[in-house]
Design an enzyme around this catalytic site. Structure first.
Site, PDB file in Angstrom:
ATOM      1  N   ASP A  97     -13.374   2.212  12.975  1.00  0.00           N
ATOM      2  CA  ASP A  97     -13.838   3.415  13.681  1.00  0.00           C
ATOM      3  C   ASP A  97     -14.185   4.581  12.766  1.00  0.00           C
ATOM      4  O   ASP A  97     -14.139   5.736  13.185  1.00  0.00           O
ATOM      5  CB  ASP A  97     -12.737   3.861  14.665  1.00  0.00           C
ATOM      6  CG  ASP A  97     -11.415   4.142  13.954  1.00  0.00           C
ATOM      7  OD1 ASP A  97     -11.390   4.179  12.716  1.00  0.00           O
ATOM      8  OD2 ASP A  97     -10.396   4.323  14.661  1.00  0.00           O
ATOM      9  N   GLU A 119     -12.147  -5.529  14.380  1.00  0.00           N
ATOM     10  CA  GLU A 119     -11.253  -4.584  15.079  1.00  0.00           C
ATOM     11  C   GLU A 119     -12.031  -3.853  16.186  1.00  0.00           C
ATOM     12  O   GLU A 119     -11.981  -2.622  16.311  1.00  0.00           O
ATOM     13  CB  GLU A 119     -10.594  -3.589  14.124  1.00  0.00           C
ATOM     14  CG  GLU A 119      -9.308  -3.006  14.650  1.00  0.00           C
ATOM     15  CD  GLU A 119      -8.707  -1.951  13.716  1.00  0.00           C
ATOM     16  OE1 GLU A 119      -9.246  -0.848  13.645  1.00  0.00           O
ATOM     17  OE2 GLU A 119      -7.687  -2.239  13.072  1.00  0.00           O
ATOM     18  N   HIS A 212      -2.855  12.268   8.761  1.00  0.00           N
ATOM     19  CA  HIS A 212      -4.187  12.676   8.314  1.00  0.00           C
ATOM     20  C   HIS A 212      -5.176  12.931   9.443  1.00  0.00           C
ATOM     21  O   HIS A 212      -6.340  13.246   9.197  1.00  0.00           O
ATOM     22  CB  HIS A 212      -4.787  11.614   7.394  1.00  0.00           C
ATOM     23  CG  HIS A 212      -5.133  10.333   8.107  1.00  0.00           C
ATOM     24  ND1 HIS A 212      -6.308  10.167   8.780  1.00  0.00           N
ATOM     25  CD2 HIS A 212      -4.436   9.196   8.270  1.00  0.00           C
ATOM     26  CE1 HIS A 212      -6.324   8.951   9.312  1.00  0.00           C
ATOM     27  NE2 HIS A 212      -5.207   8.345   9.033  1.00  0.00           N
ATOM     28  N   ARG A 214      -7.727  14.199  12.118  1.00  0.00           N
ATOM     29  CA  ARG A 214      -8.462  15.461  12.268  1.00  0.00           C
ATOM     30  C   ARG A 214      -7.983  16.282  13.465  1.00  0.00           C
ATOM     31  O   ARG A 214      -7.931  17.500  13.401  1.00  0.00           O
ATOM     32  CB  ARG A 214      -9.961  15.175  12.424  1.00  0.00           C
ATOM     33  CG  ARG A 214     -10.693  15.079  11.103  1.00  0.00           C
ATOM     34  CD  ARG A 214     -12.161  14.739  11.325  1.00  0.00           C
ATOM     35  NE  ARG A 214     -12.976  14.989  10.150  1.00  0.00           N
ATOM     36  CZ  ARG A 214     -12.971  14.257   9.042  1.00  0.00           C
ATOM     37  NH1 ARG A 214     -12.158  13.233   8.925  1.00  0.00           N
ATOM     38  NH2 ARG A 214     -13.757  14.562   8.028  1.00  0.00           N
ATOM     39  N   HIS A 244      -1.917  12.448   2.032  1.00  0.00           N
ATOM     40  CA  HIS A 244      -3.346  12.106   2.070  1.00  0.00           C
ATOM     41  C   HIS A 244      -4.136  13.152   1.276  1.00  0.00           C
ATOM     42  O   HIS A 244      -3.780  14.324   1.269  1.00  0.00           O
ATOM     43  CB  HIS A 244      -3.767  12.096   3.545  1.00  0.00           C
ATOM     44  CG  HIS A 244      -5.102  11.464   3.808  1.00  0.00           C
ATOM     45  ND1 HIS A 244      -6.286  12.061   3.444  1.00  0.00           N
ATOM     46  CD2 HIS A 244      -5.458  10.297   4.407  1.00  0.00           C
ATOM     47  CE1 HIS A 244      -7.309  11.286   3.814  1.00  0.00           C
ATOM     48  NE2 HIS A 244      -6.821  10.198   4.398  1.00  0.00           N
TER      49      HIS A 244
HETATM   50  C1  UD1 Z   1     -11.195   9.013   7.084  1.00  0.00           C
HETATM   51  C2  UD1 Z   1     -11.733   8.497   8.418  1.00  0.00           C
HETATM   52  C3  UD1 Z   1     -10.594   8.176   9.377  1.00  0.00           C
HETATM   53  C4  UD1 Z   1      -9.582   7.246   8.724  1.00  0.00           C
HETATM   54  C5  UD1 Z   1      -9.114   7.848   7.419  1.00  0.00           C
HETATM   55  C6  UD1 Z   1      -8.187   6.902   6.707  1.00  0.00           C
HETATM   56  C7  UD1 Z   1     -13.835   9.347   9.352  1.00  0.00           C
HETATM   57  C8  UD1 Z   1     -14.512  10.472  10.038  1.00  0.00           C
HETATM   58  N1  UD1 Z   1     -12.543   9.537   9.043  1.00  0.00           N
HETATM   59  O1  UD1 Z   1     -10.568  10.270   7.324  1.00  0.00           O
HETATM   60  O2  UD1 Z   1     -11.114   7.564  10.536  1.00  0.00           O
HETATM   61  O3  UD1 Z   1      -8.495   7.068   9.595  1.00  0.00           O
HETATM   62  O4  UD1 Z   1     -10.254   8.083   6.575  1.00  0.00           O
HETATM   63  O5  UD1 Z   1      -7.487   7.535   5.676  1.00  0.00           O
HETATM   64  O6  UD1 Z   1     -14.441   8.356   9.074  1.00  0.00           O
HETATM   65  N2  UD1 Z   1     -10.366  12.553  -0.304  1.00  0.00           N
HETATM   66  C9  UD1 Z   1     -10.227  12.443  -1.664  1.00  0.00           C
HETATM   67  N3  UD1 Z   1     -10.079  11.182  -2.196  1.00  0.00           N
HETATM   68  C10 UD1 Z   1     -10.050  10.074  -1.454  1.00  0.00           C
HETATM   69  C11 UD1 Z   1     -10.165  10.205  -0.051  1.00  0.00           C
HETATM   70  C12 UD1 Z   1     -10.341  11.443   0.516  1.00  0.00           C
HETATM   71  O7  UD1 Z   1     -10.233  13.423  -2.397  1.00  0.00           O
HETATM   72  O8  UD1 Z   1      -9.917   8.964  -2.004  1.00  0.00           O
HETATM   73  C13 UD1 Z   1     -10.554  13.906   0.285  1.00  0.00           C
HETATM   74  C14 UD1 Z   1     -11.965  14.454  -0.028  1.00  0.00           C
HETATM   75  O9  UD1 Z   1     -11.873  15.846  -0.193  1.00  0.00           O
HETATM   76  C15 UD1 Z   1     -12.742  14.121   1.245  1.00  0.00           C
HETATM   77  C16 UD1 Z   1     -11.657  14.358   2.283  1.00  0.00           C
HETATM   78  O10 UD1 Z   1     -10.469  13.830   1.704  1.00  0.00           O
HETATM   79  O11 UD1 Z   1     -13.874  14.917   1.431  1.00  0.00           O
HETATM   80  C17 UD1 Z   1     -11.900  13.781   3.642  1.00  0.00           C
HETATM   81  O12 UD1 Z   1     -12.245  12.396   3.592  1.00  0.00           O
HETATM   82  P1  UD1 Z   1     -12.939  11.721   4.906  1.00  0.00           P
HETATM   83  O13 UD1 Z   1     -13.152  10.283   4.629  1.00  0.00           O
HETATM   84  O14 UD1 Z   1     -14.100  12.528   5.329  1.00  0.00           O
HETATM   85  O15 UD1 Z   1     -11.835  11.931   6.023  1.00  0.00           O
HETATM   86  P2  UD1 Z   1     -10.377  11.326   6.164  1.00  0.00           P
HETATM   87  O16 UD1 Z   1      -9.530  12.408   6.743  1.00  0.00           O
HETATM   88  O17 UD1 Z   1      -9.967  10.693   4.909  1.00  0.00           O
HETATM   89  N1  UDP Z   2      -1.370   3.107   2.891  1.00  0.00           N
HETATM   90  C1  UDP Z   2      -1.396   2.956   1.505  1.00  0.00           C
HETATM   91  N2  UDP Z   2      -0.908   3.976   0.729  1.00  0.00           N
HETATM   92  C2  UDP Z   2      -0.400   5.113   1.251  1.00  0.00           C
HETATM   93  C3  UDP Z   2      -0.399   5.279   2.673  1.00  0.00           C
HETATM   94  C4  UDP Z   2      -0.899   4.258   3.463  1.00  0.00           C
HETATM   95  O1  UDP Z   2      -1.839   1.925   1.000  1.00  0.00           O
HETATM   96  O2  UDP Z   2       0.044   6.001   0.489  1.00  0.00           O
HETATM   97  C5  UDP Z   2      -1.931   2.024   3.729  1.00  0.00           C
HETATM   98  C6  UDP Z   2      -1.102   1.578   4.908  1.00  0.00           C
HETATM   99  O3  UDP Z   2      -0.247   0.515   4.562  1.00  0.00           O
HETATM  100  C7  UDP Z   2      -2.167   1.151   5.920  1.00  0.00           C
HETATM  101  C8  UDP Z   2      -3.343   2.053   5.610  1.00  0.00           C
HETATM  102  O4  UDP Z   2      -3.113   2.571   4.299  1.00  0.00           O
HETATM  103  O5  UDP Z   2      -2.592  -0.188   5.688  1.00  0.00           O
HETATM  104  C9  UDP Z   2      -3.453   3.166   6.613  1.00  0.00           C
HETATM  105  O6  UDP Z   2      -4.393   4.088   6.183  1.00  0.00           O
HETATM  106  P1  UDP Z   2      -4.555   5.505   6.862  1.00  0.00           P
HETATM  107  O7  UDP Z   2      -3.272   5.920   7.479  1.00  0.00           O
HETATM  108  O8  UDP Z   2      -5.145   6.399   5.823  1.00  0.00           O
HETATM  109  O9  UDP Z   2      -5.692   5.263   7.928  1.00  0.00           O
HETATM  110  P2  UDP Z   2      -5.694   4.753   9.450  1.00  0.00           P
HETATM  111  O10 UDP Z   2      -5.050   3.423   9.506  1.00  0.00           O
HETATM  112  O11 UDP Z   2      -5.005   5.795  10.276  1.00  0.00           O
HETATM  113  O12 UDP Z   2      -7.156   4.713   9.792  1.00  0.00           O
END
Ligand code: UD1
Ligand code: UDP
Length: 370
Positions: A97, A119, A212, A214, A244
């Site tokens: 998603d 999924e 994490h 939104r 996160h």
């Molecule tokens: C994203 C997904 C969410 C998923 C989550 C898993 C969307 C809209 N959101 O949310 O569905 O559950 O990932 O974790 O698709 N950042 C870093 N390094 C990284 C990752 C993120 O610095 O490796 C920071 C950056 O500033 C980036 C921000 O996090 O711009 C947001 O990342 P983004 O993928 O837009 O949103 P998530 O909250 O991570």
């Molecule tokens: N996870 C990880 N390292 C961390 C926190 C979570 O590898 O520090 C793994 C966790 O086991 C799970 C996945 O990341 O498989 C979940 O990711 P996240 O919570 O970011 O996203 P969501 O599942 O809510 O989309």
């Protein structure tokens, strides 16, 4: 030879797609498989690619600090266009998603490439929660040709929406990945695990926290942090929180929780380290989707800090409880688990409604017959 493009961009998609990548790569006589990462995440994606030893064929390298949904979605669609034109796959596989899933599915639809959705069919039917994931998943569902639903309930959602295409129930690949990691951990350690062994106080009860979403940004996160502070007032608990990297999470968590003696704020962990840490924990507080699915296999009660979930199966099974972001509720439910042994053991029961570790084999078999 059928040409497959597997596309993902964030940590959880990578974890859940990794076993499928491996399984398709084993069938190189039948499938030509290429991997495209949008790198919607960077460091958190690379941690997963390293552990599963996956080298992408295409890396769009799209992550920007504090990125917004408009630019991210536009960049994914444009980036995918060149990849689809270069490889000309028969099928694209997207997962879950995220913006990567939805925008990749849309780009593939524009290019006339069939979409397979892993999924598929999870729903809250609340447009605002999870935001924007509920709509990402619904839009992807409309564009999909082959829906791989993890559970019968997810399939039923798709049937009731009269989506087009084939629907298959396979279990969730998250369990395939988890079992791989659990097995690997039998003869494995890394620097992160060794550091945690030296820094965590195992005489206390470990509470693991992640968050994490939104829709929890702002007040939600403030309430979650206030609840953590109150739980940490009990000297018998040790809270460990891999934070996160999203700045909307980093800012409040560091501002409100940094420097407290029994709250350890640490960097996101590599997947095997995180699985190891889940195993050390007595309770998990999270708003994560993936962790709700993994924890029942490890016998760990999960309090989900969200108002609603698209994963009702574990709630019904009793291993996961929705507690929202209300401070008092999070504190009282945590205390109940800490103090009421019978209650803890009813939630701890090991029953995982999401899969049996054979999802990727089912998916590959279905694709062989398509
Ligand atoms: C994203 C997904 C969410 C998923 C989550 C898993 C969307 C809209 N959101 O949310 O569905 O559950 O990932 O974790 O698709 N950042 C870093 N390094 C990284 C990752 C993120 O610095 O490796 C920071 C950056 O500033 C980036 C921000 O996090 O711009 C947001 O990342 P983004 O993928 O837009 O949103 P998530 O909250 O991570
Ligand atoms: N996870 C990880 N390292 C961390 C926190 C979570 O590898 O520090 C793994 C966790 O086991 C799970 C996945 O990341 O498989 C979940 O990711 P996240 O919570 O970011 O996203 P969501 O599942 O809510 O989309």
């Amino acid at each position: 030879m059928t040409k497959l493009l597997l596309t993902f961009g964030t940590r959880p998609e990578a974890i859940k797609m990794a076993p499928l990548v491996k399984e398709f790569q084993k069938c190189s006589d039948r499938f030509e498989t290429r991997i495209c990462v949008t790198a919607q995440h960077r460091q958190m994606l690379d941690q997963v690619l390293d552990f599963f030893e996956i080298t992408p064929d295409y890396d769009l390298n799209l992550m920007r600090p504090g990125q917004n949904l408009f630019q991210l979605t536009a960049d994914i669609i444009t980036g995918l266009k060149s990849v689809l034109e270069d490889f000309k796959p028969d099928y694209i596989f997207v997962h879950g998603d995220t913006s990567t899933s939805m925008a990749s599915a849309l780009a593939s639809f524009y290019a006339g490439v069939k979409v397979c959705h892993i999924e598929a069919g999870l729903r809250t039917y609340n447009k605002q929660a999870p935001f924007p994931e509920e709509m990402n998943r619904q839009i992807t569902g409309r564009l999909t040709d082959v829906h791989f639903a993890p559970t019968q309930a997810a399939k039923d959602n798709l049937l009731s929406e009269k989506v087009s295409g084939q629907i298959e129930v396979t279990g969730n690949t998250v369990i395939d990945a988890l079992l791989f990691a659990v097995n690997k951990l039998k003869n494995y350690s890394n620097k992160e695990i060794e550091t945690l062994k030296n820094t965590l106080d195992f005489s206390k009860r470990i509470i693991l926290v992640t968050g994490h979403r939104r829709e929890n940004f702002g007040d939600g996160f403030i309430h979650i942090c206030e609840a953590i502070l109150e739980i940490a007032a009990d000297p018998e608990v040790e809270i460990v929180y891999p934070v996160h990297l999203n700045p909307h999470v980093q800012d409040p968590v560091n501002r409100l929780l940094k420097g407290k003696s029994n709250i350890q704020l640490i960097n996101p962990l590599a997947y095997p380290t995180f699985v190891w840490l889940m195993n050390q924990a007595c309770i998990i507080l999270t708003d994560s989707g993936g962790i709700q699915e993994e924890a029942p296999s490890l016998g760990k009660p999960v309090l989900v800090m969200r108002e609603t979930t698209e994963r009702p199966e574990a709630v019904r099974a009793g291993t996961v409880k929705l507690v929202g972001t209300d401070k008092e509720r999070i504190v009282s439910e945590t205390k109940r688990l800490l103090n009421d042994k019978d209650y803890y053991s009813t939630m701890q029961k090991i029953h995982n409604p999401y899969g049996d570790g054979l999802a990727v084999q089912r998916i590959v078999e279905i694709m062989k017959n398509n």
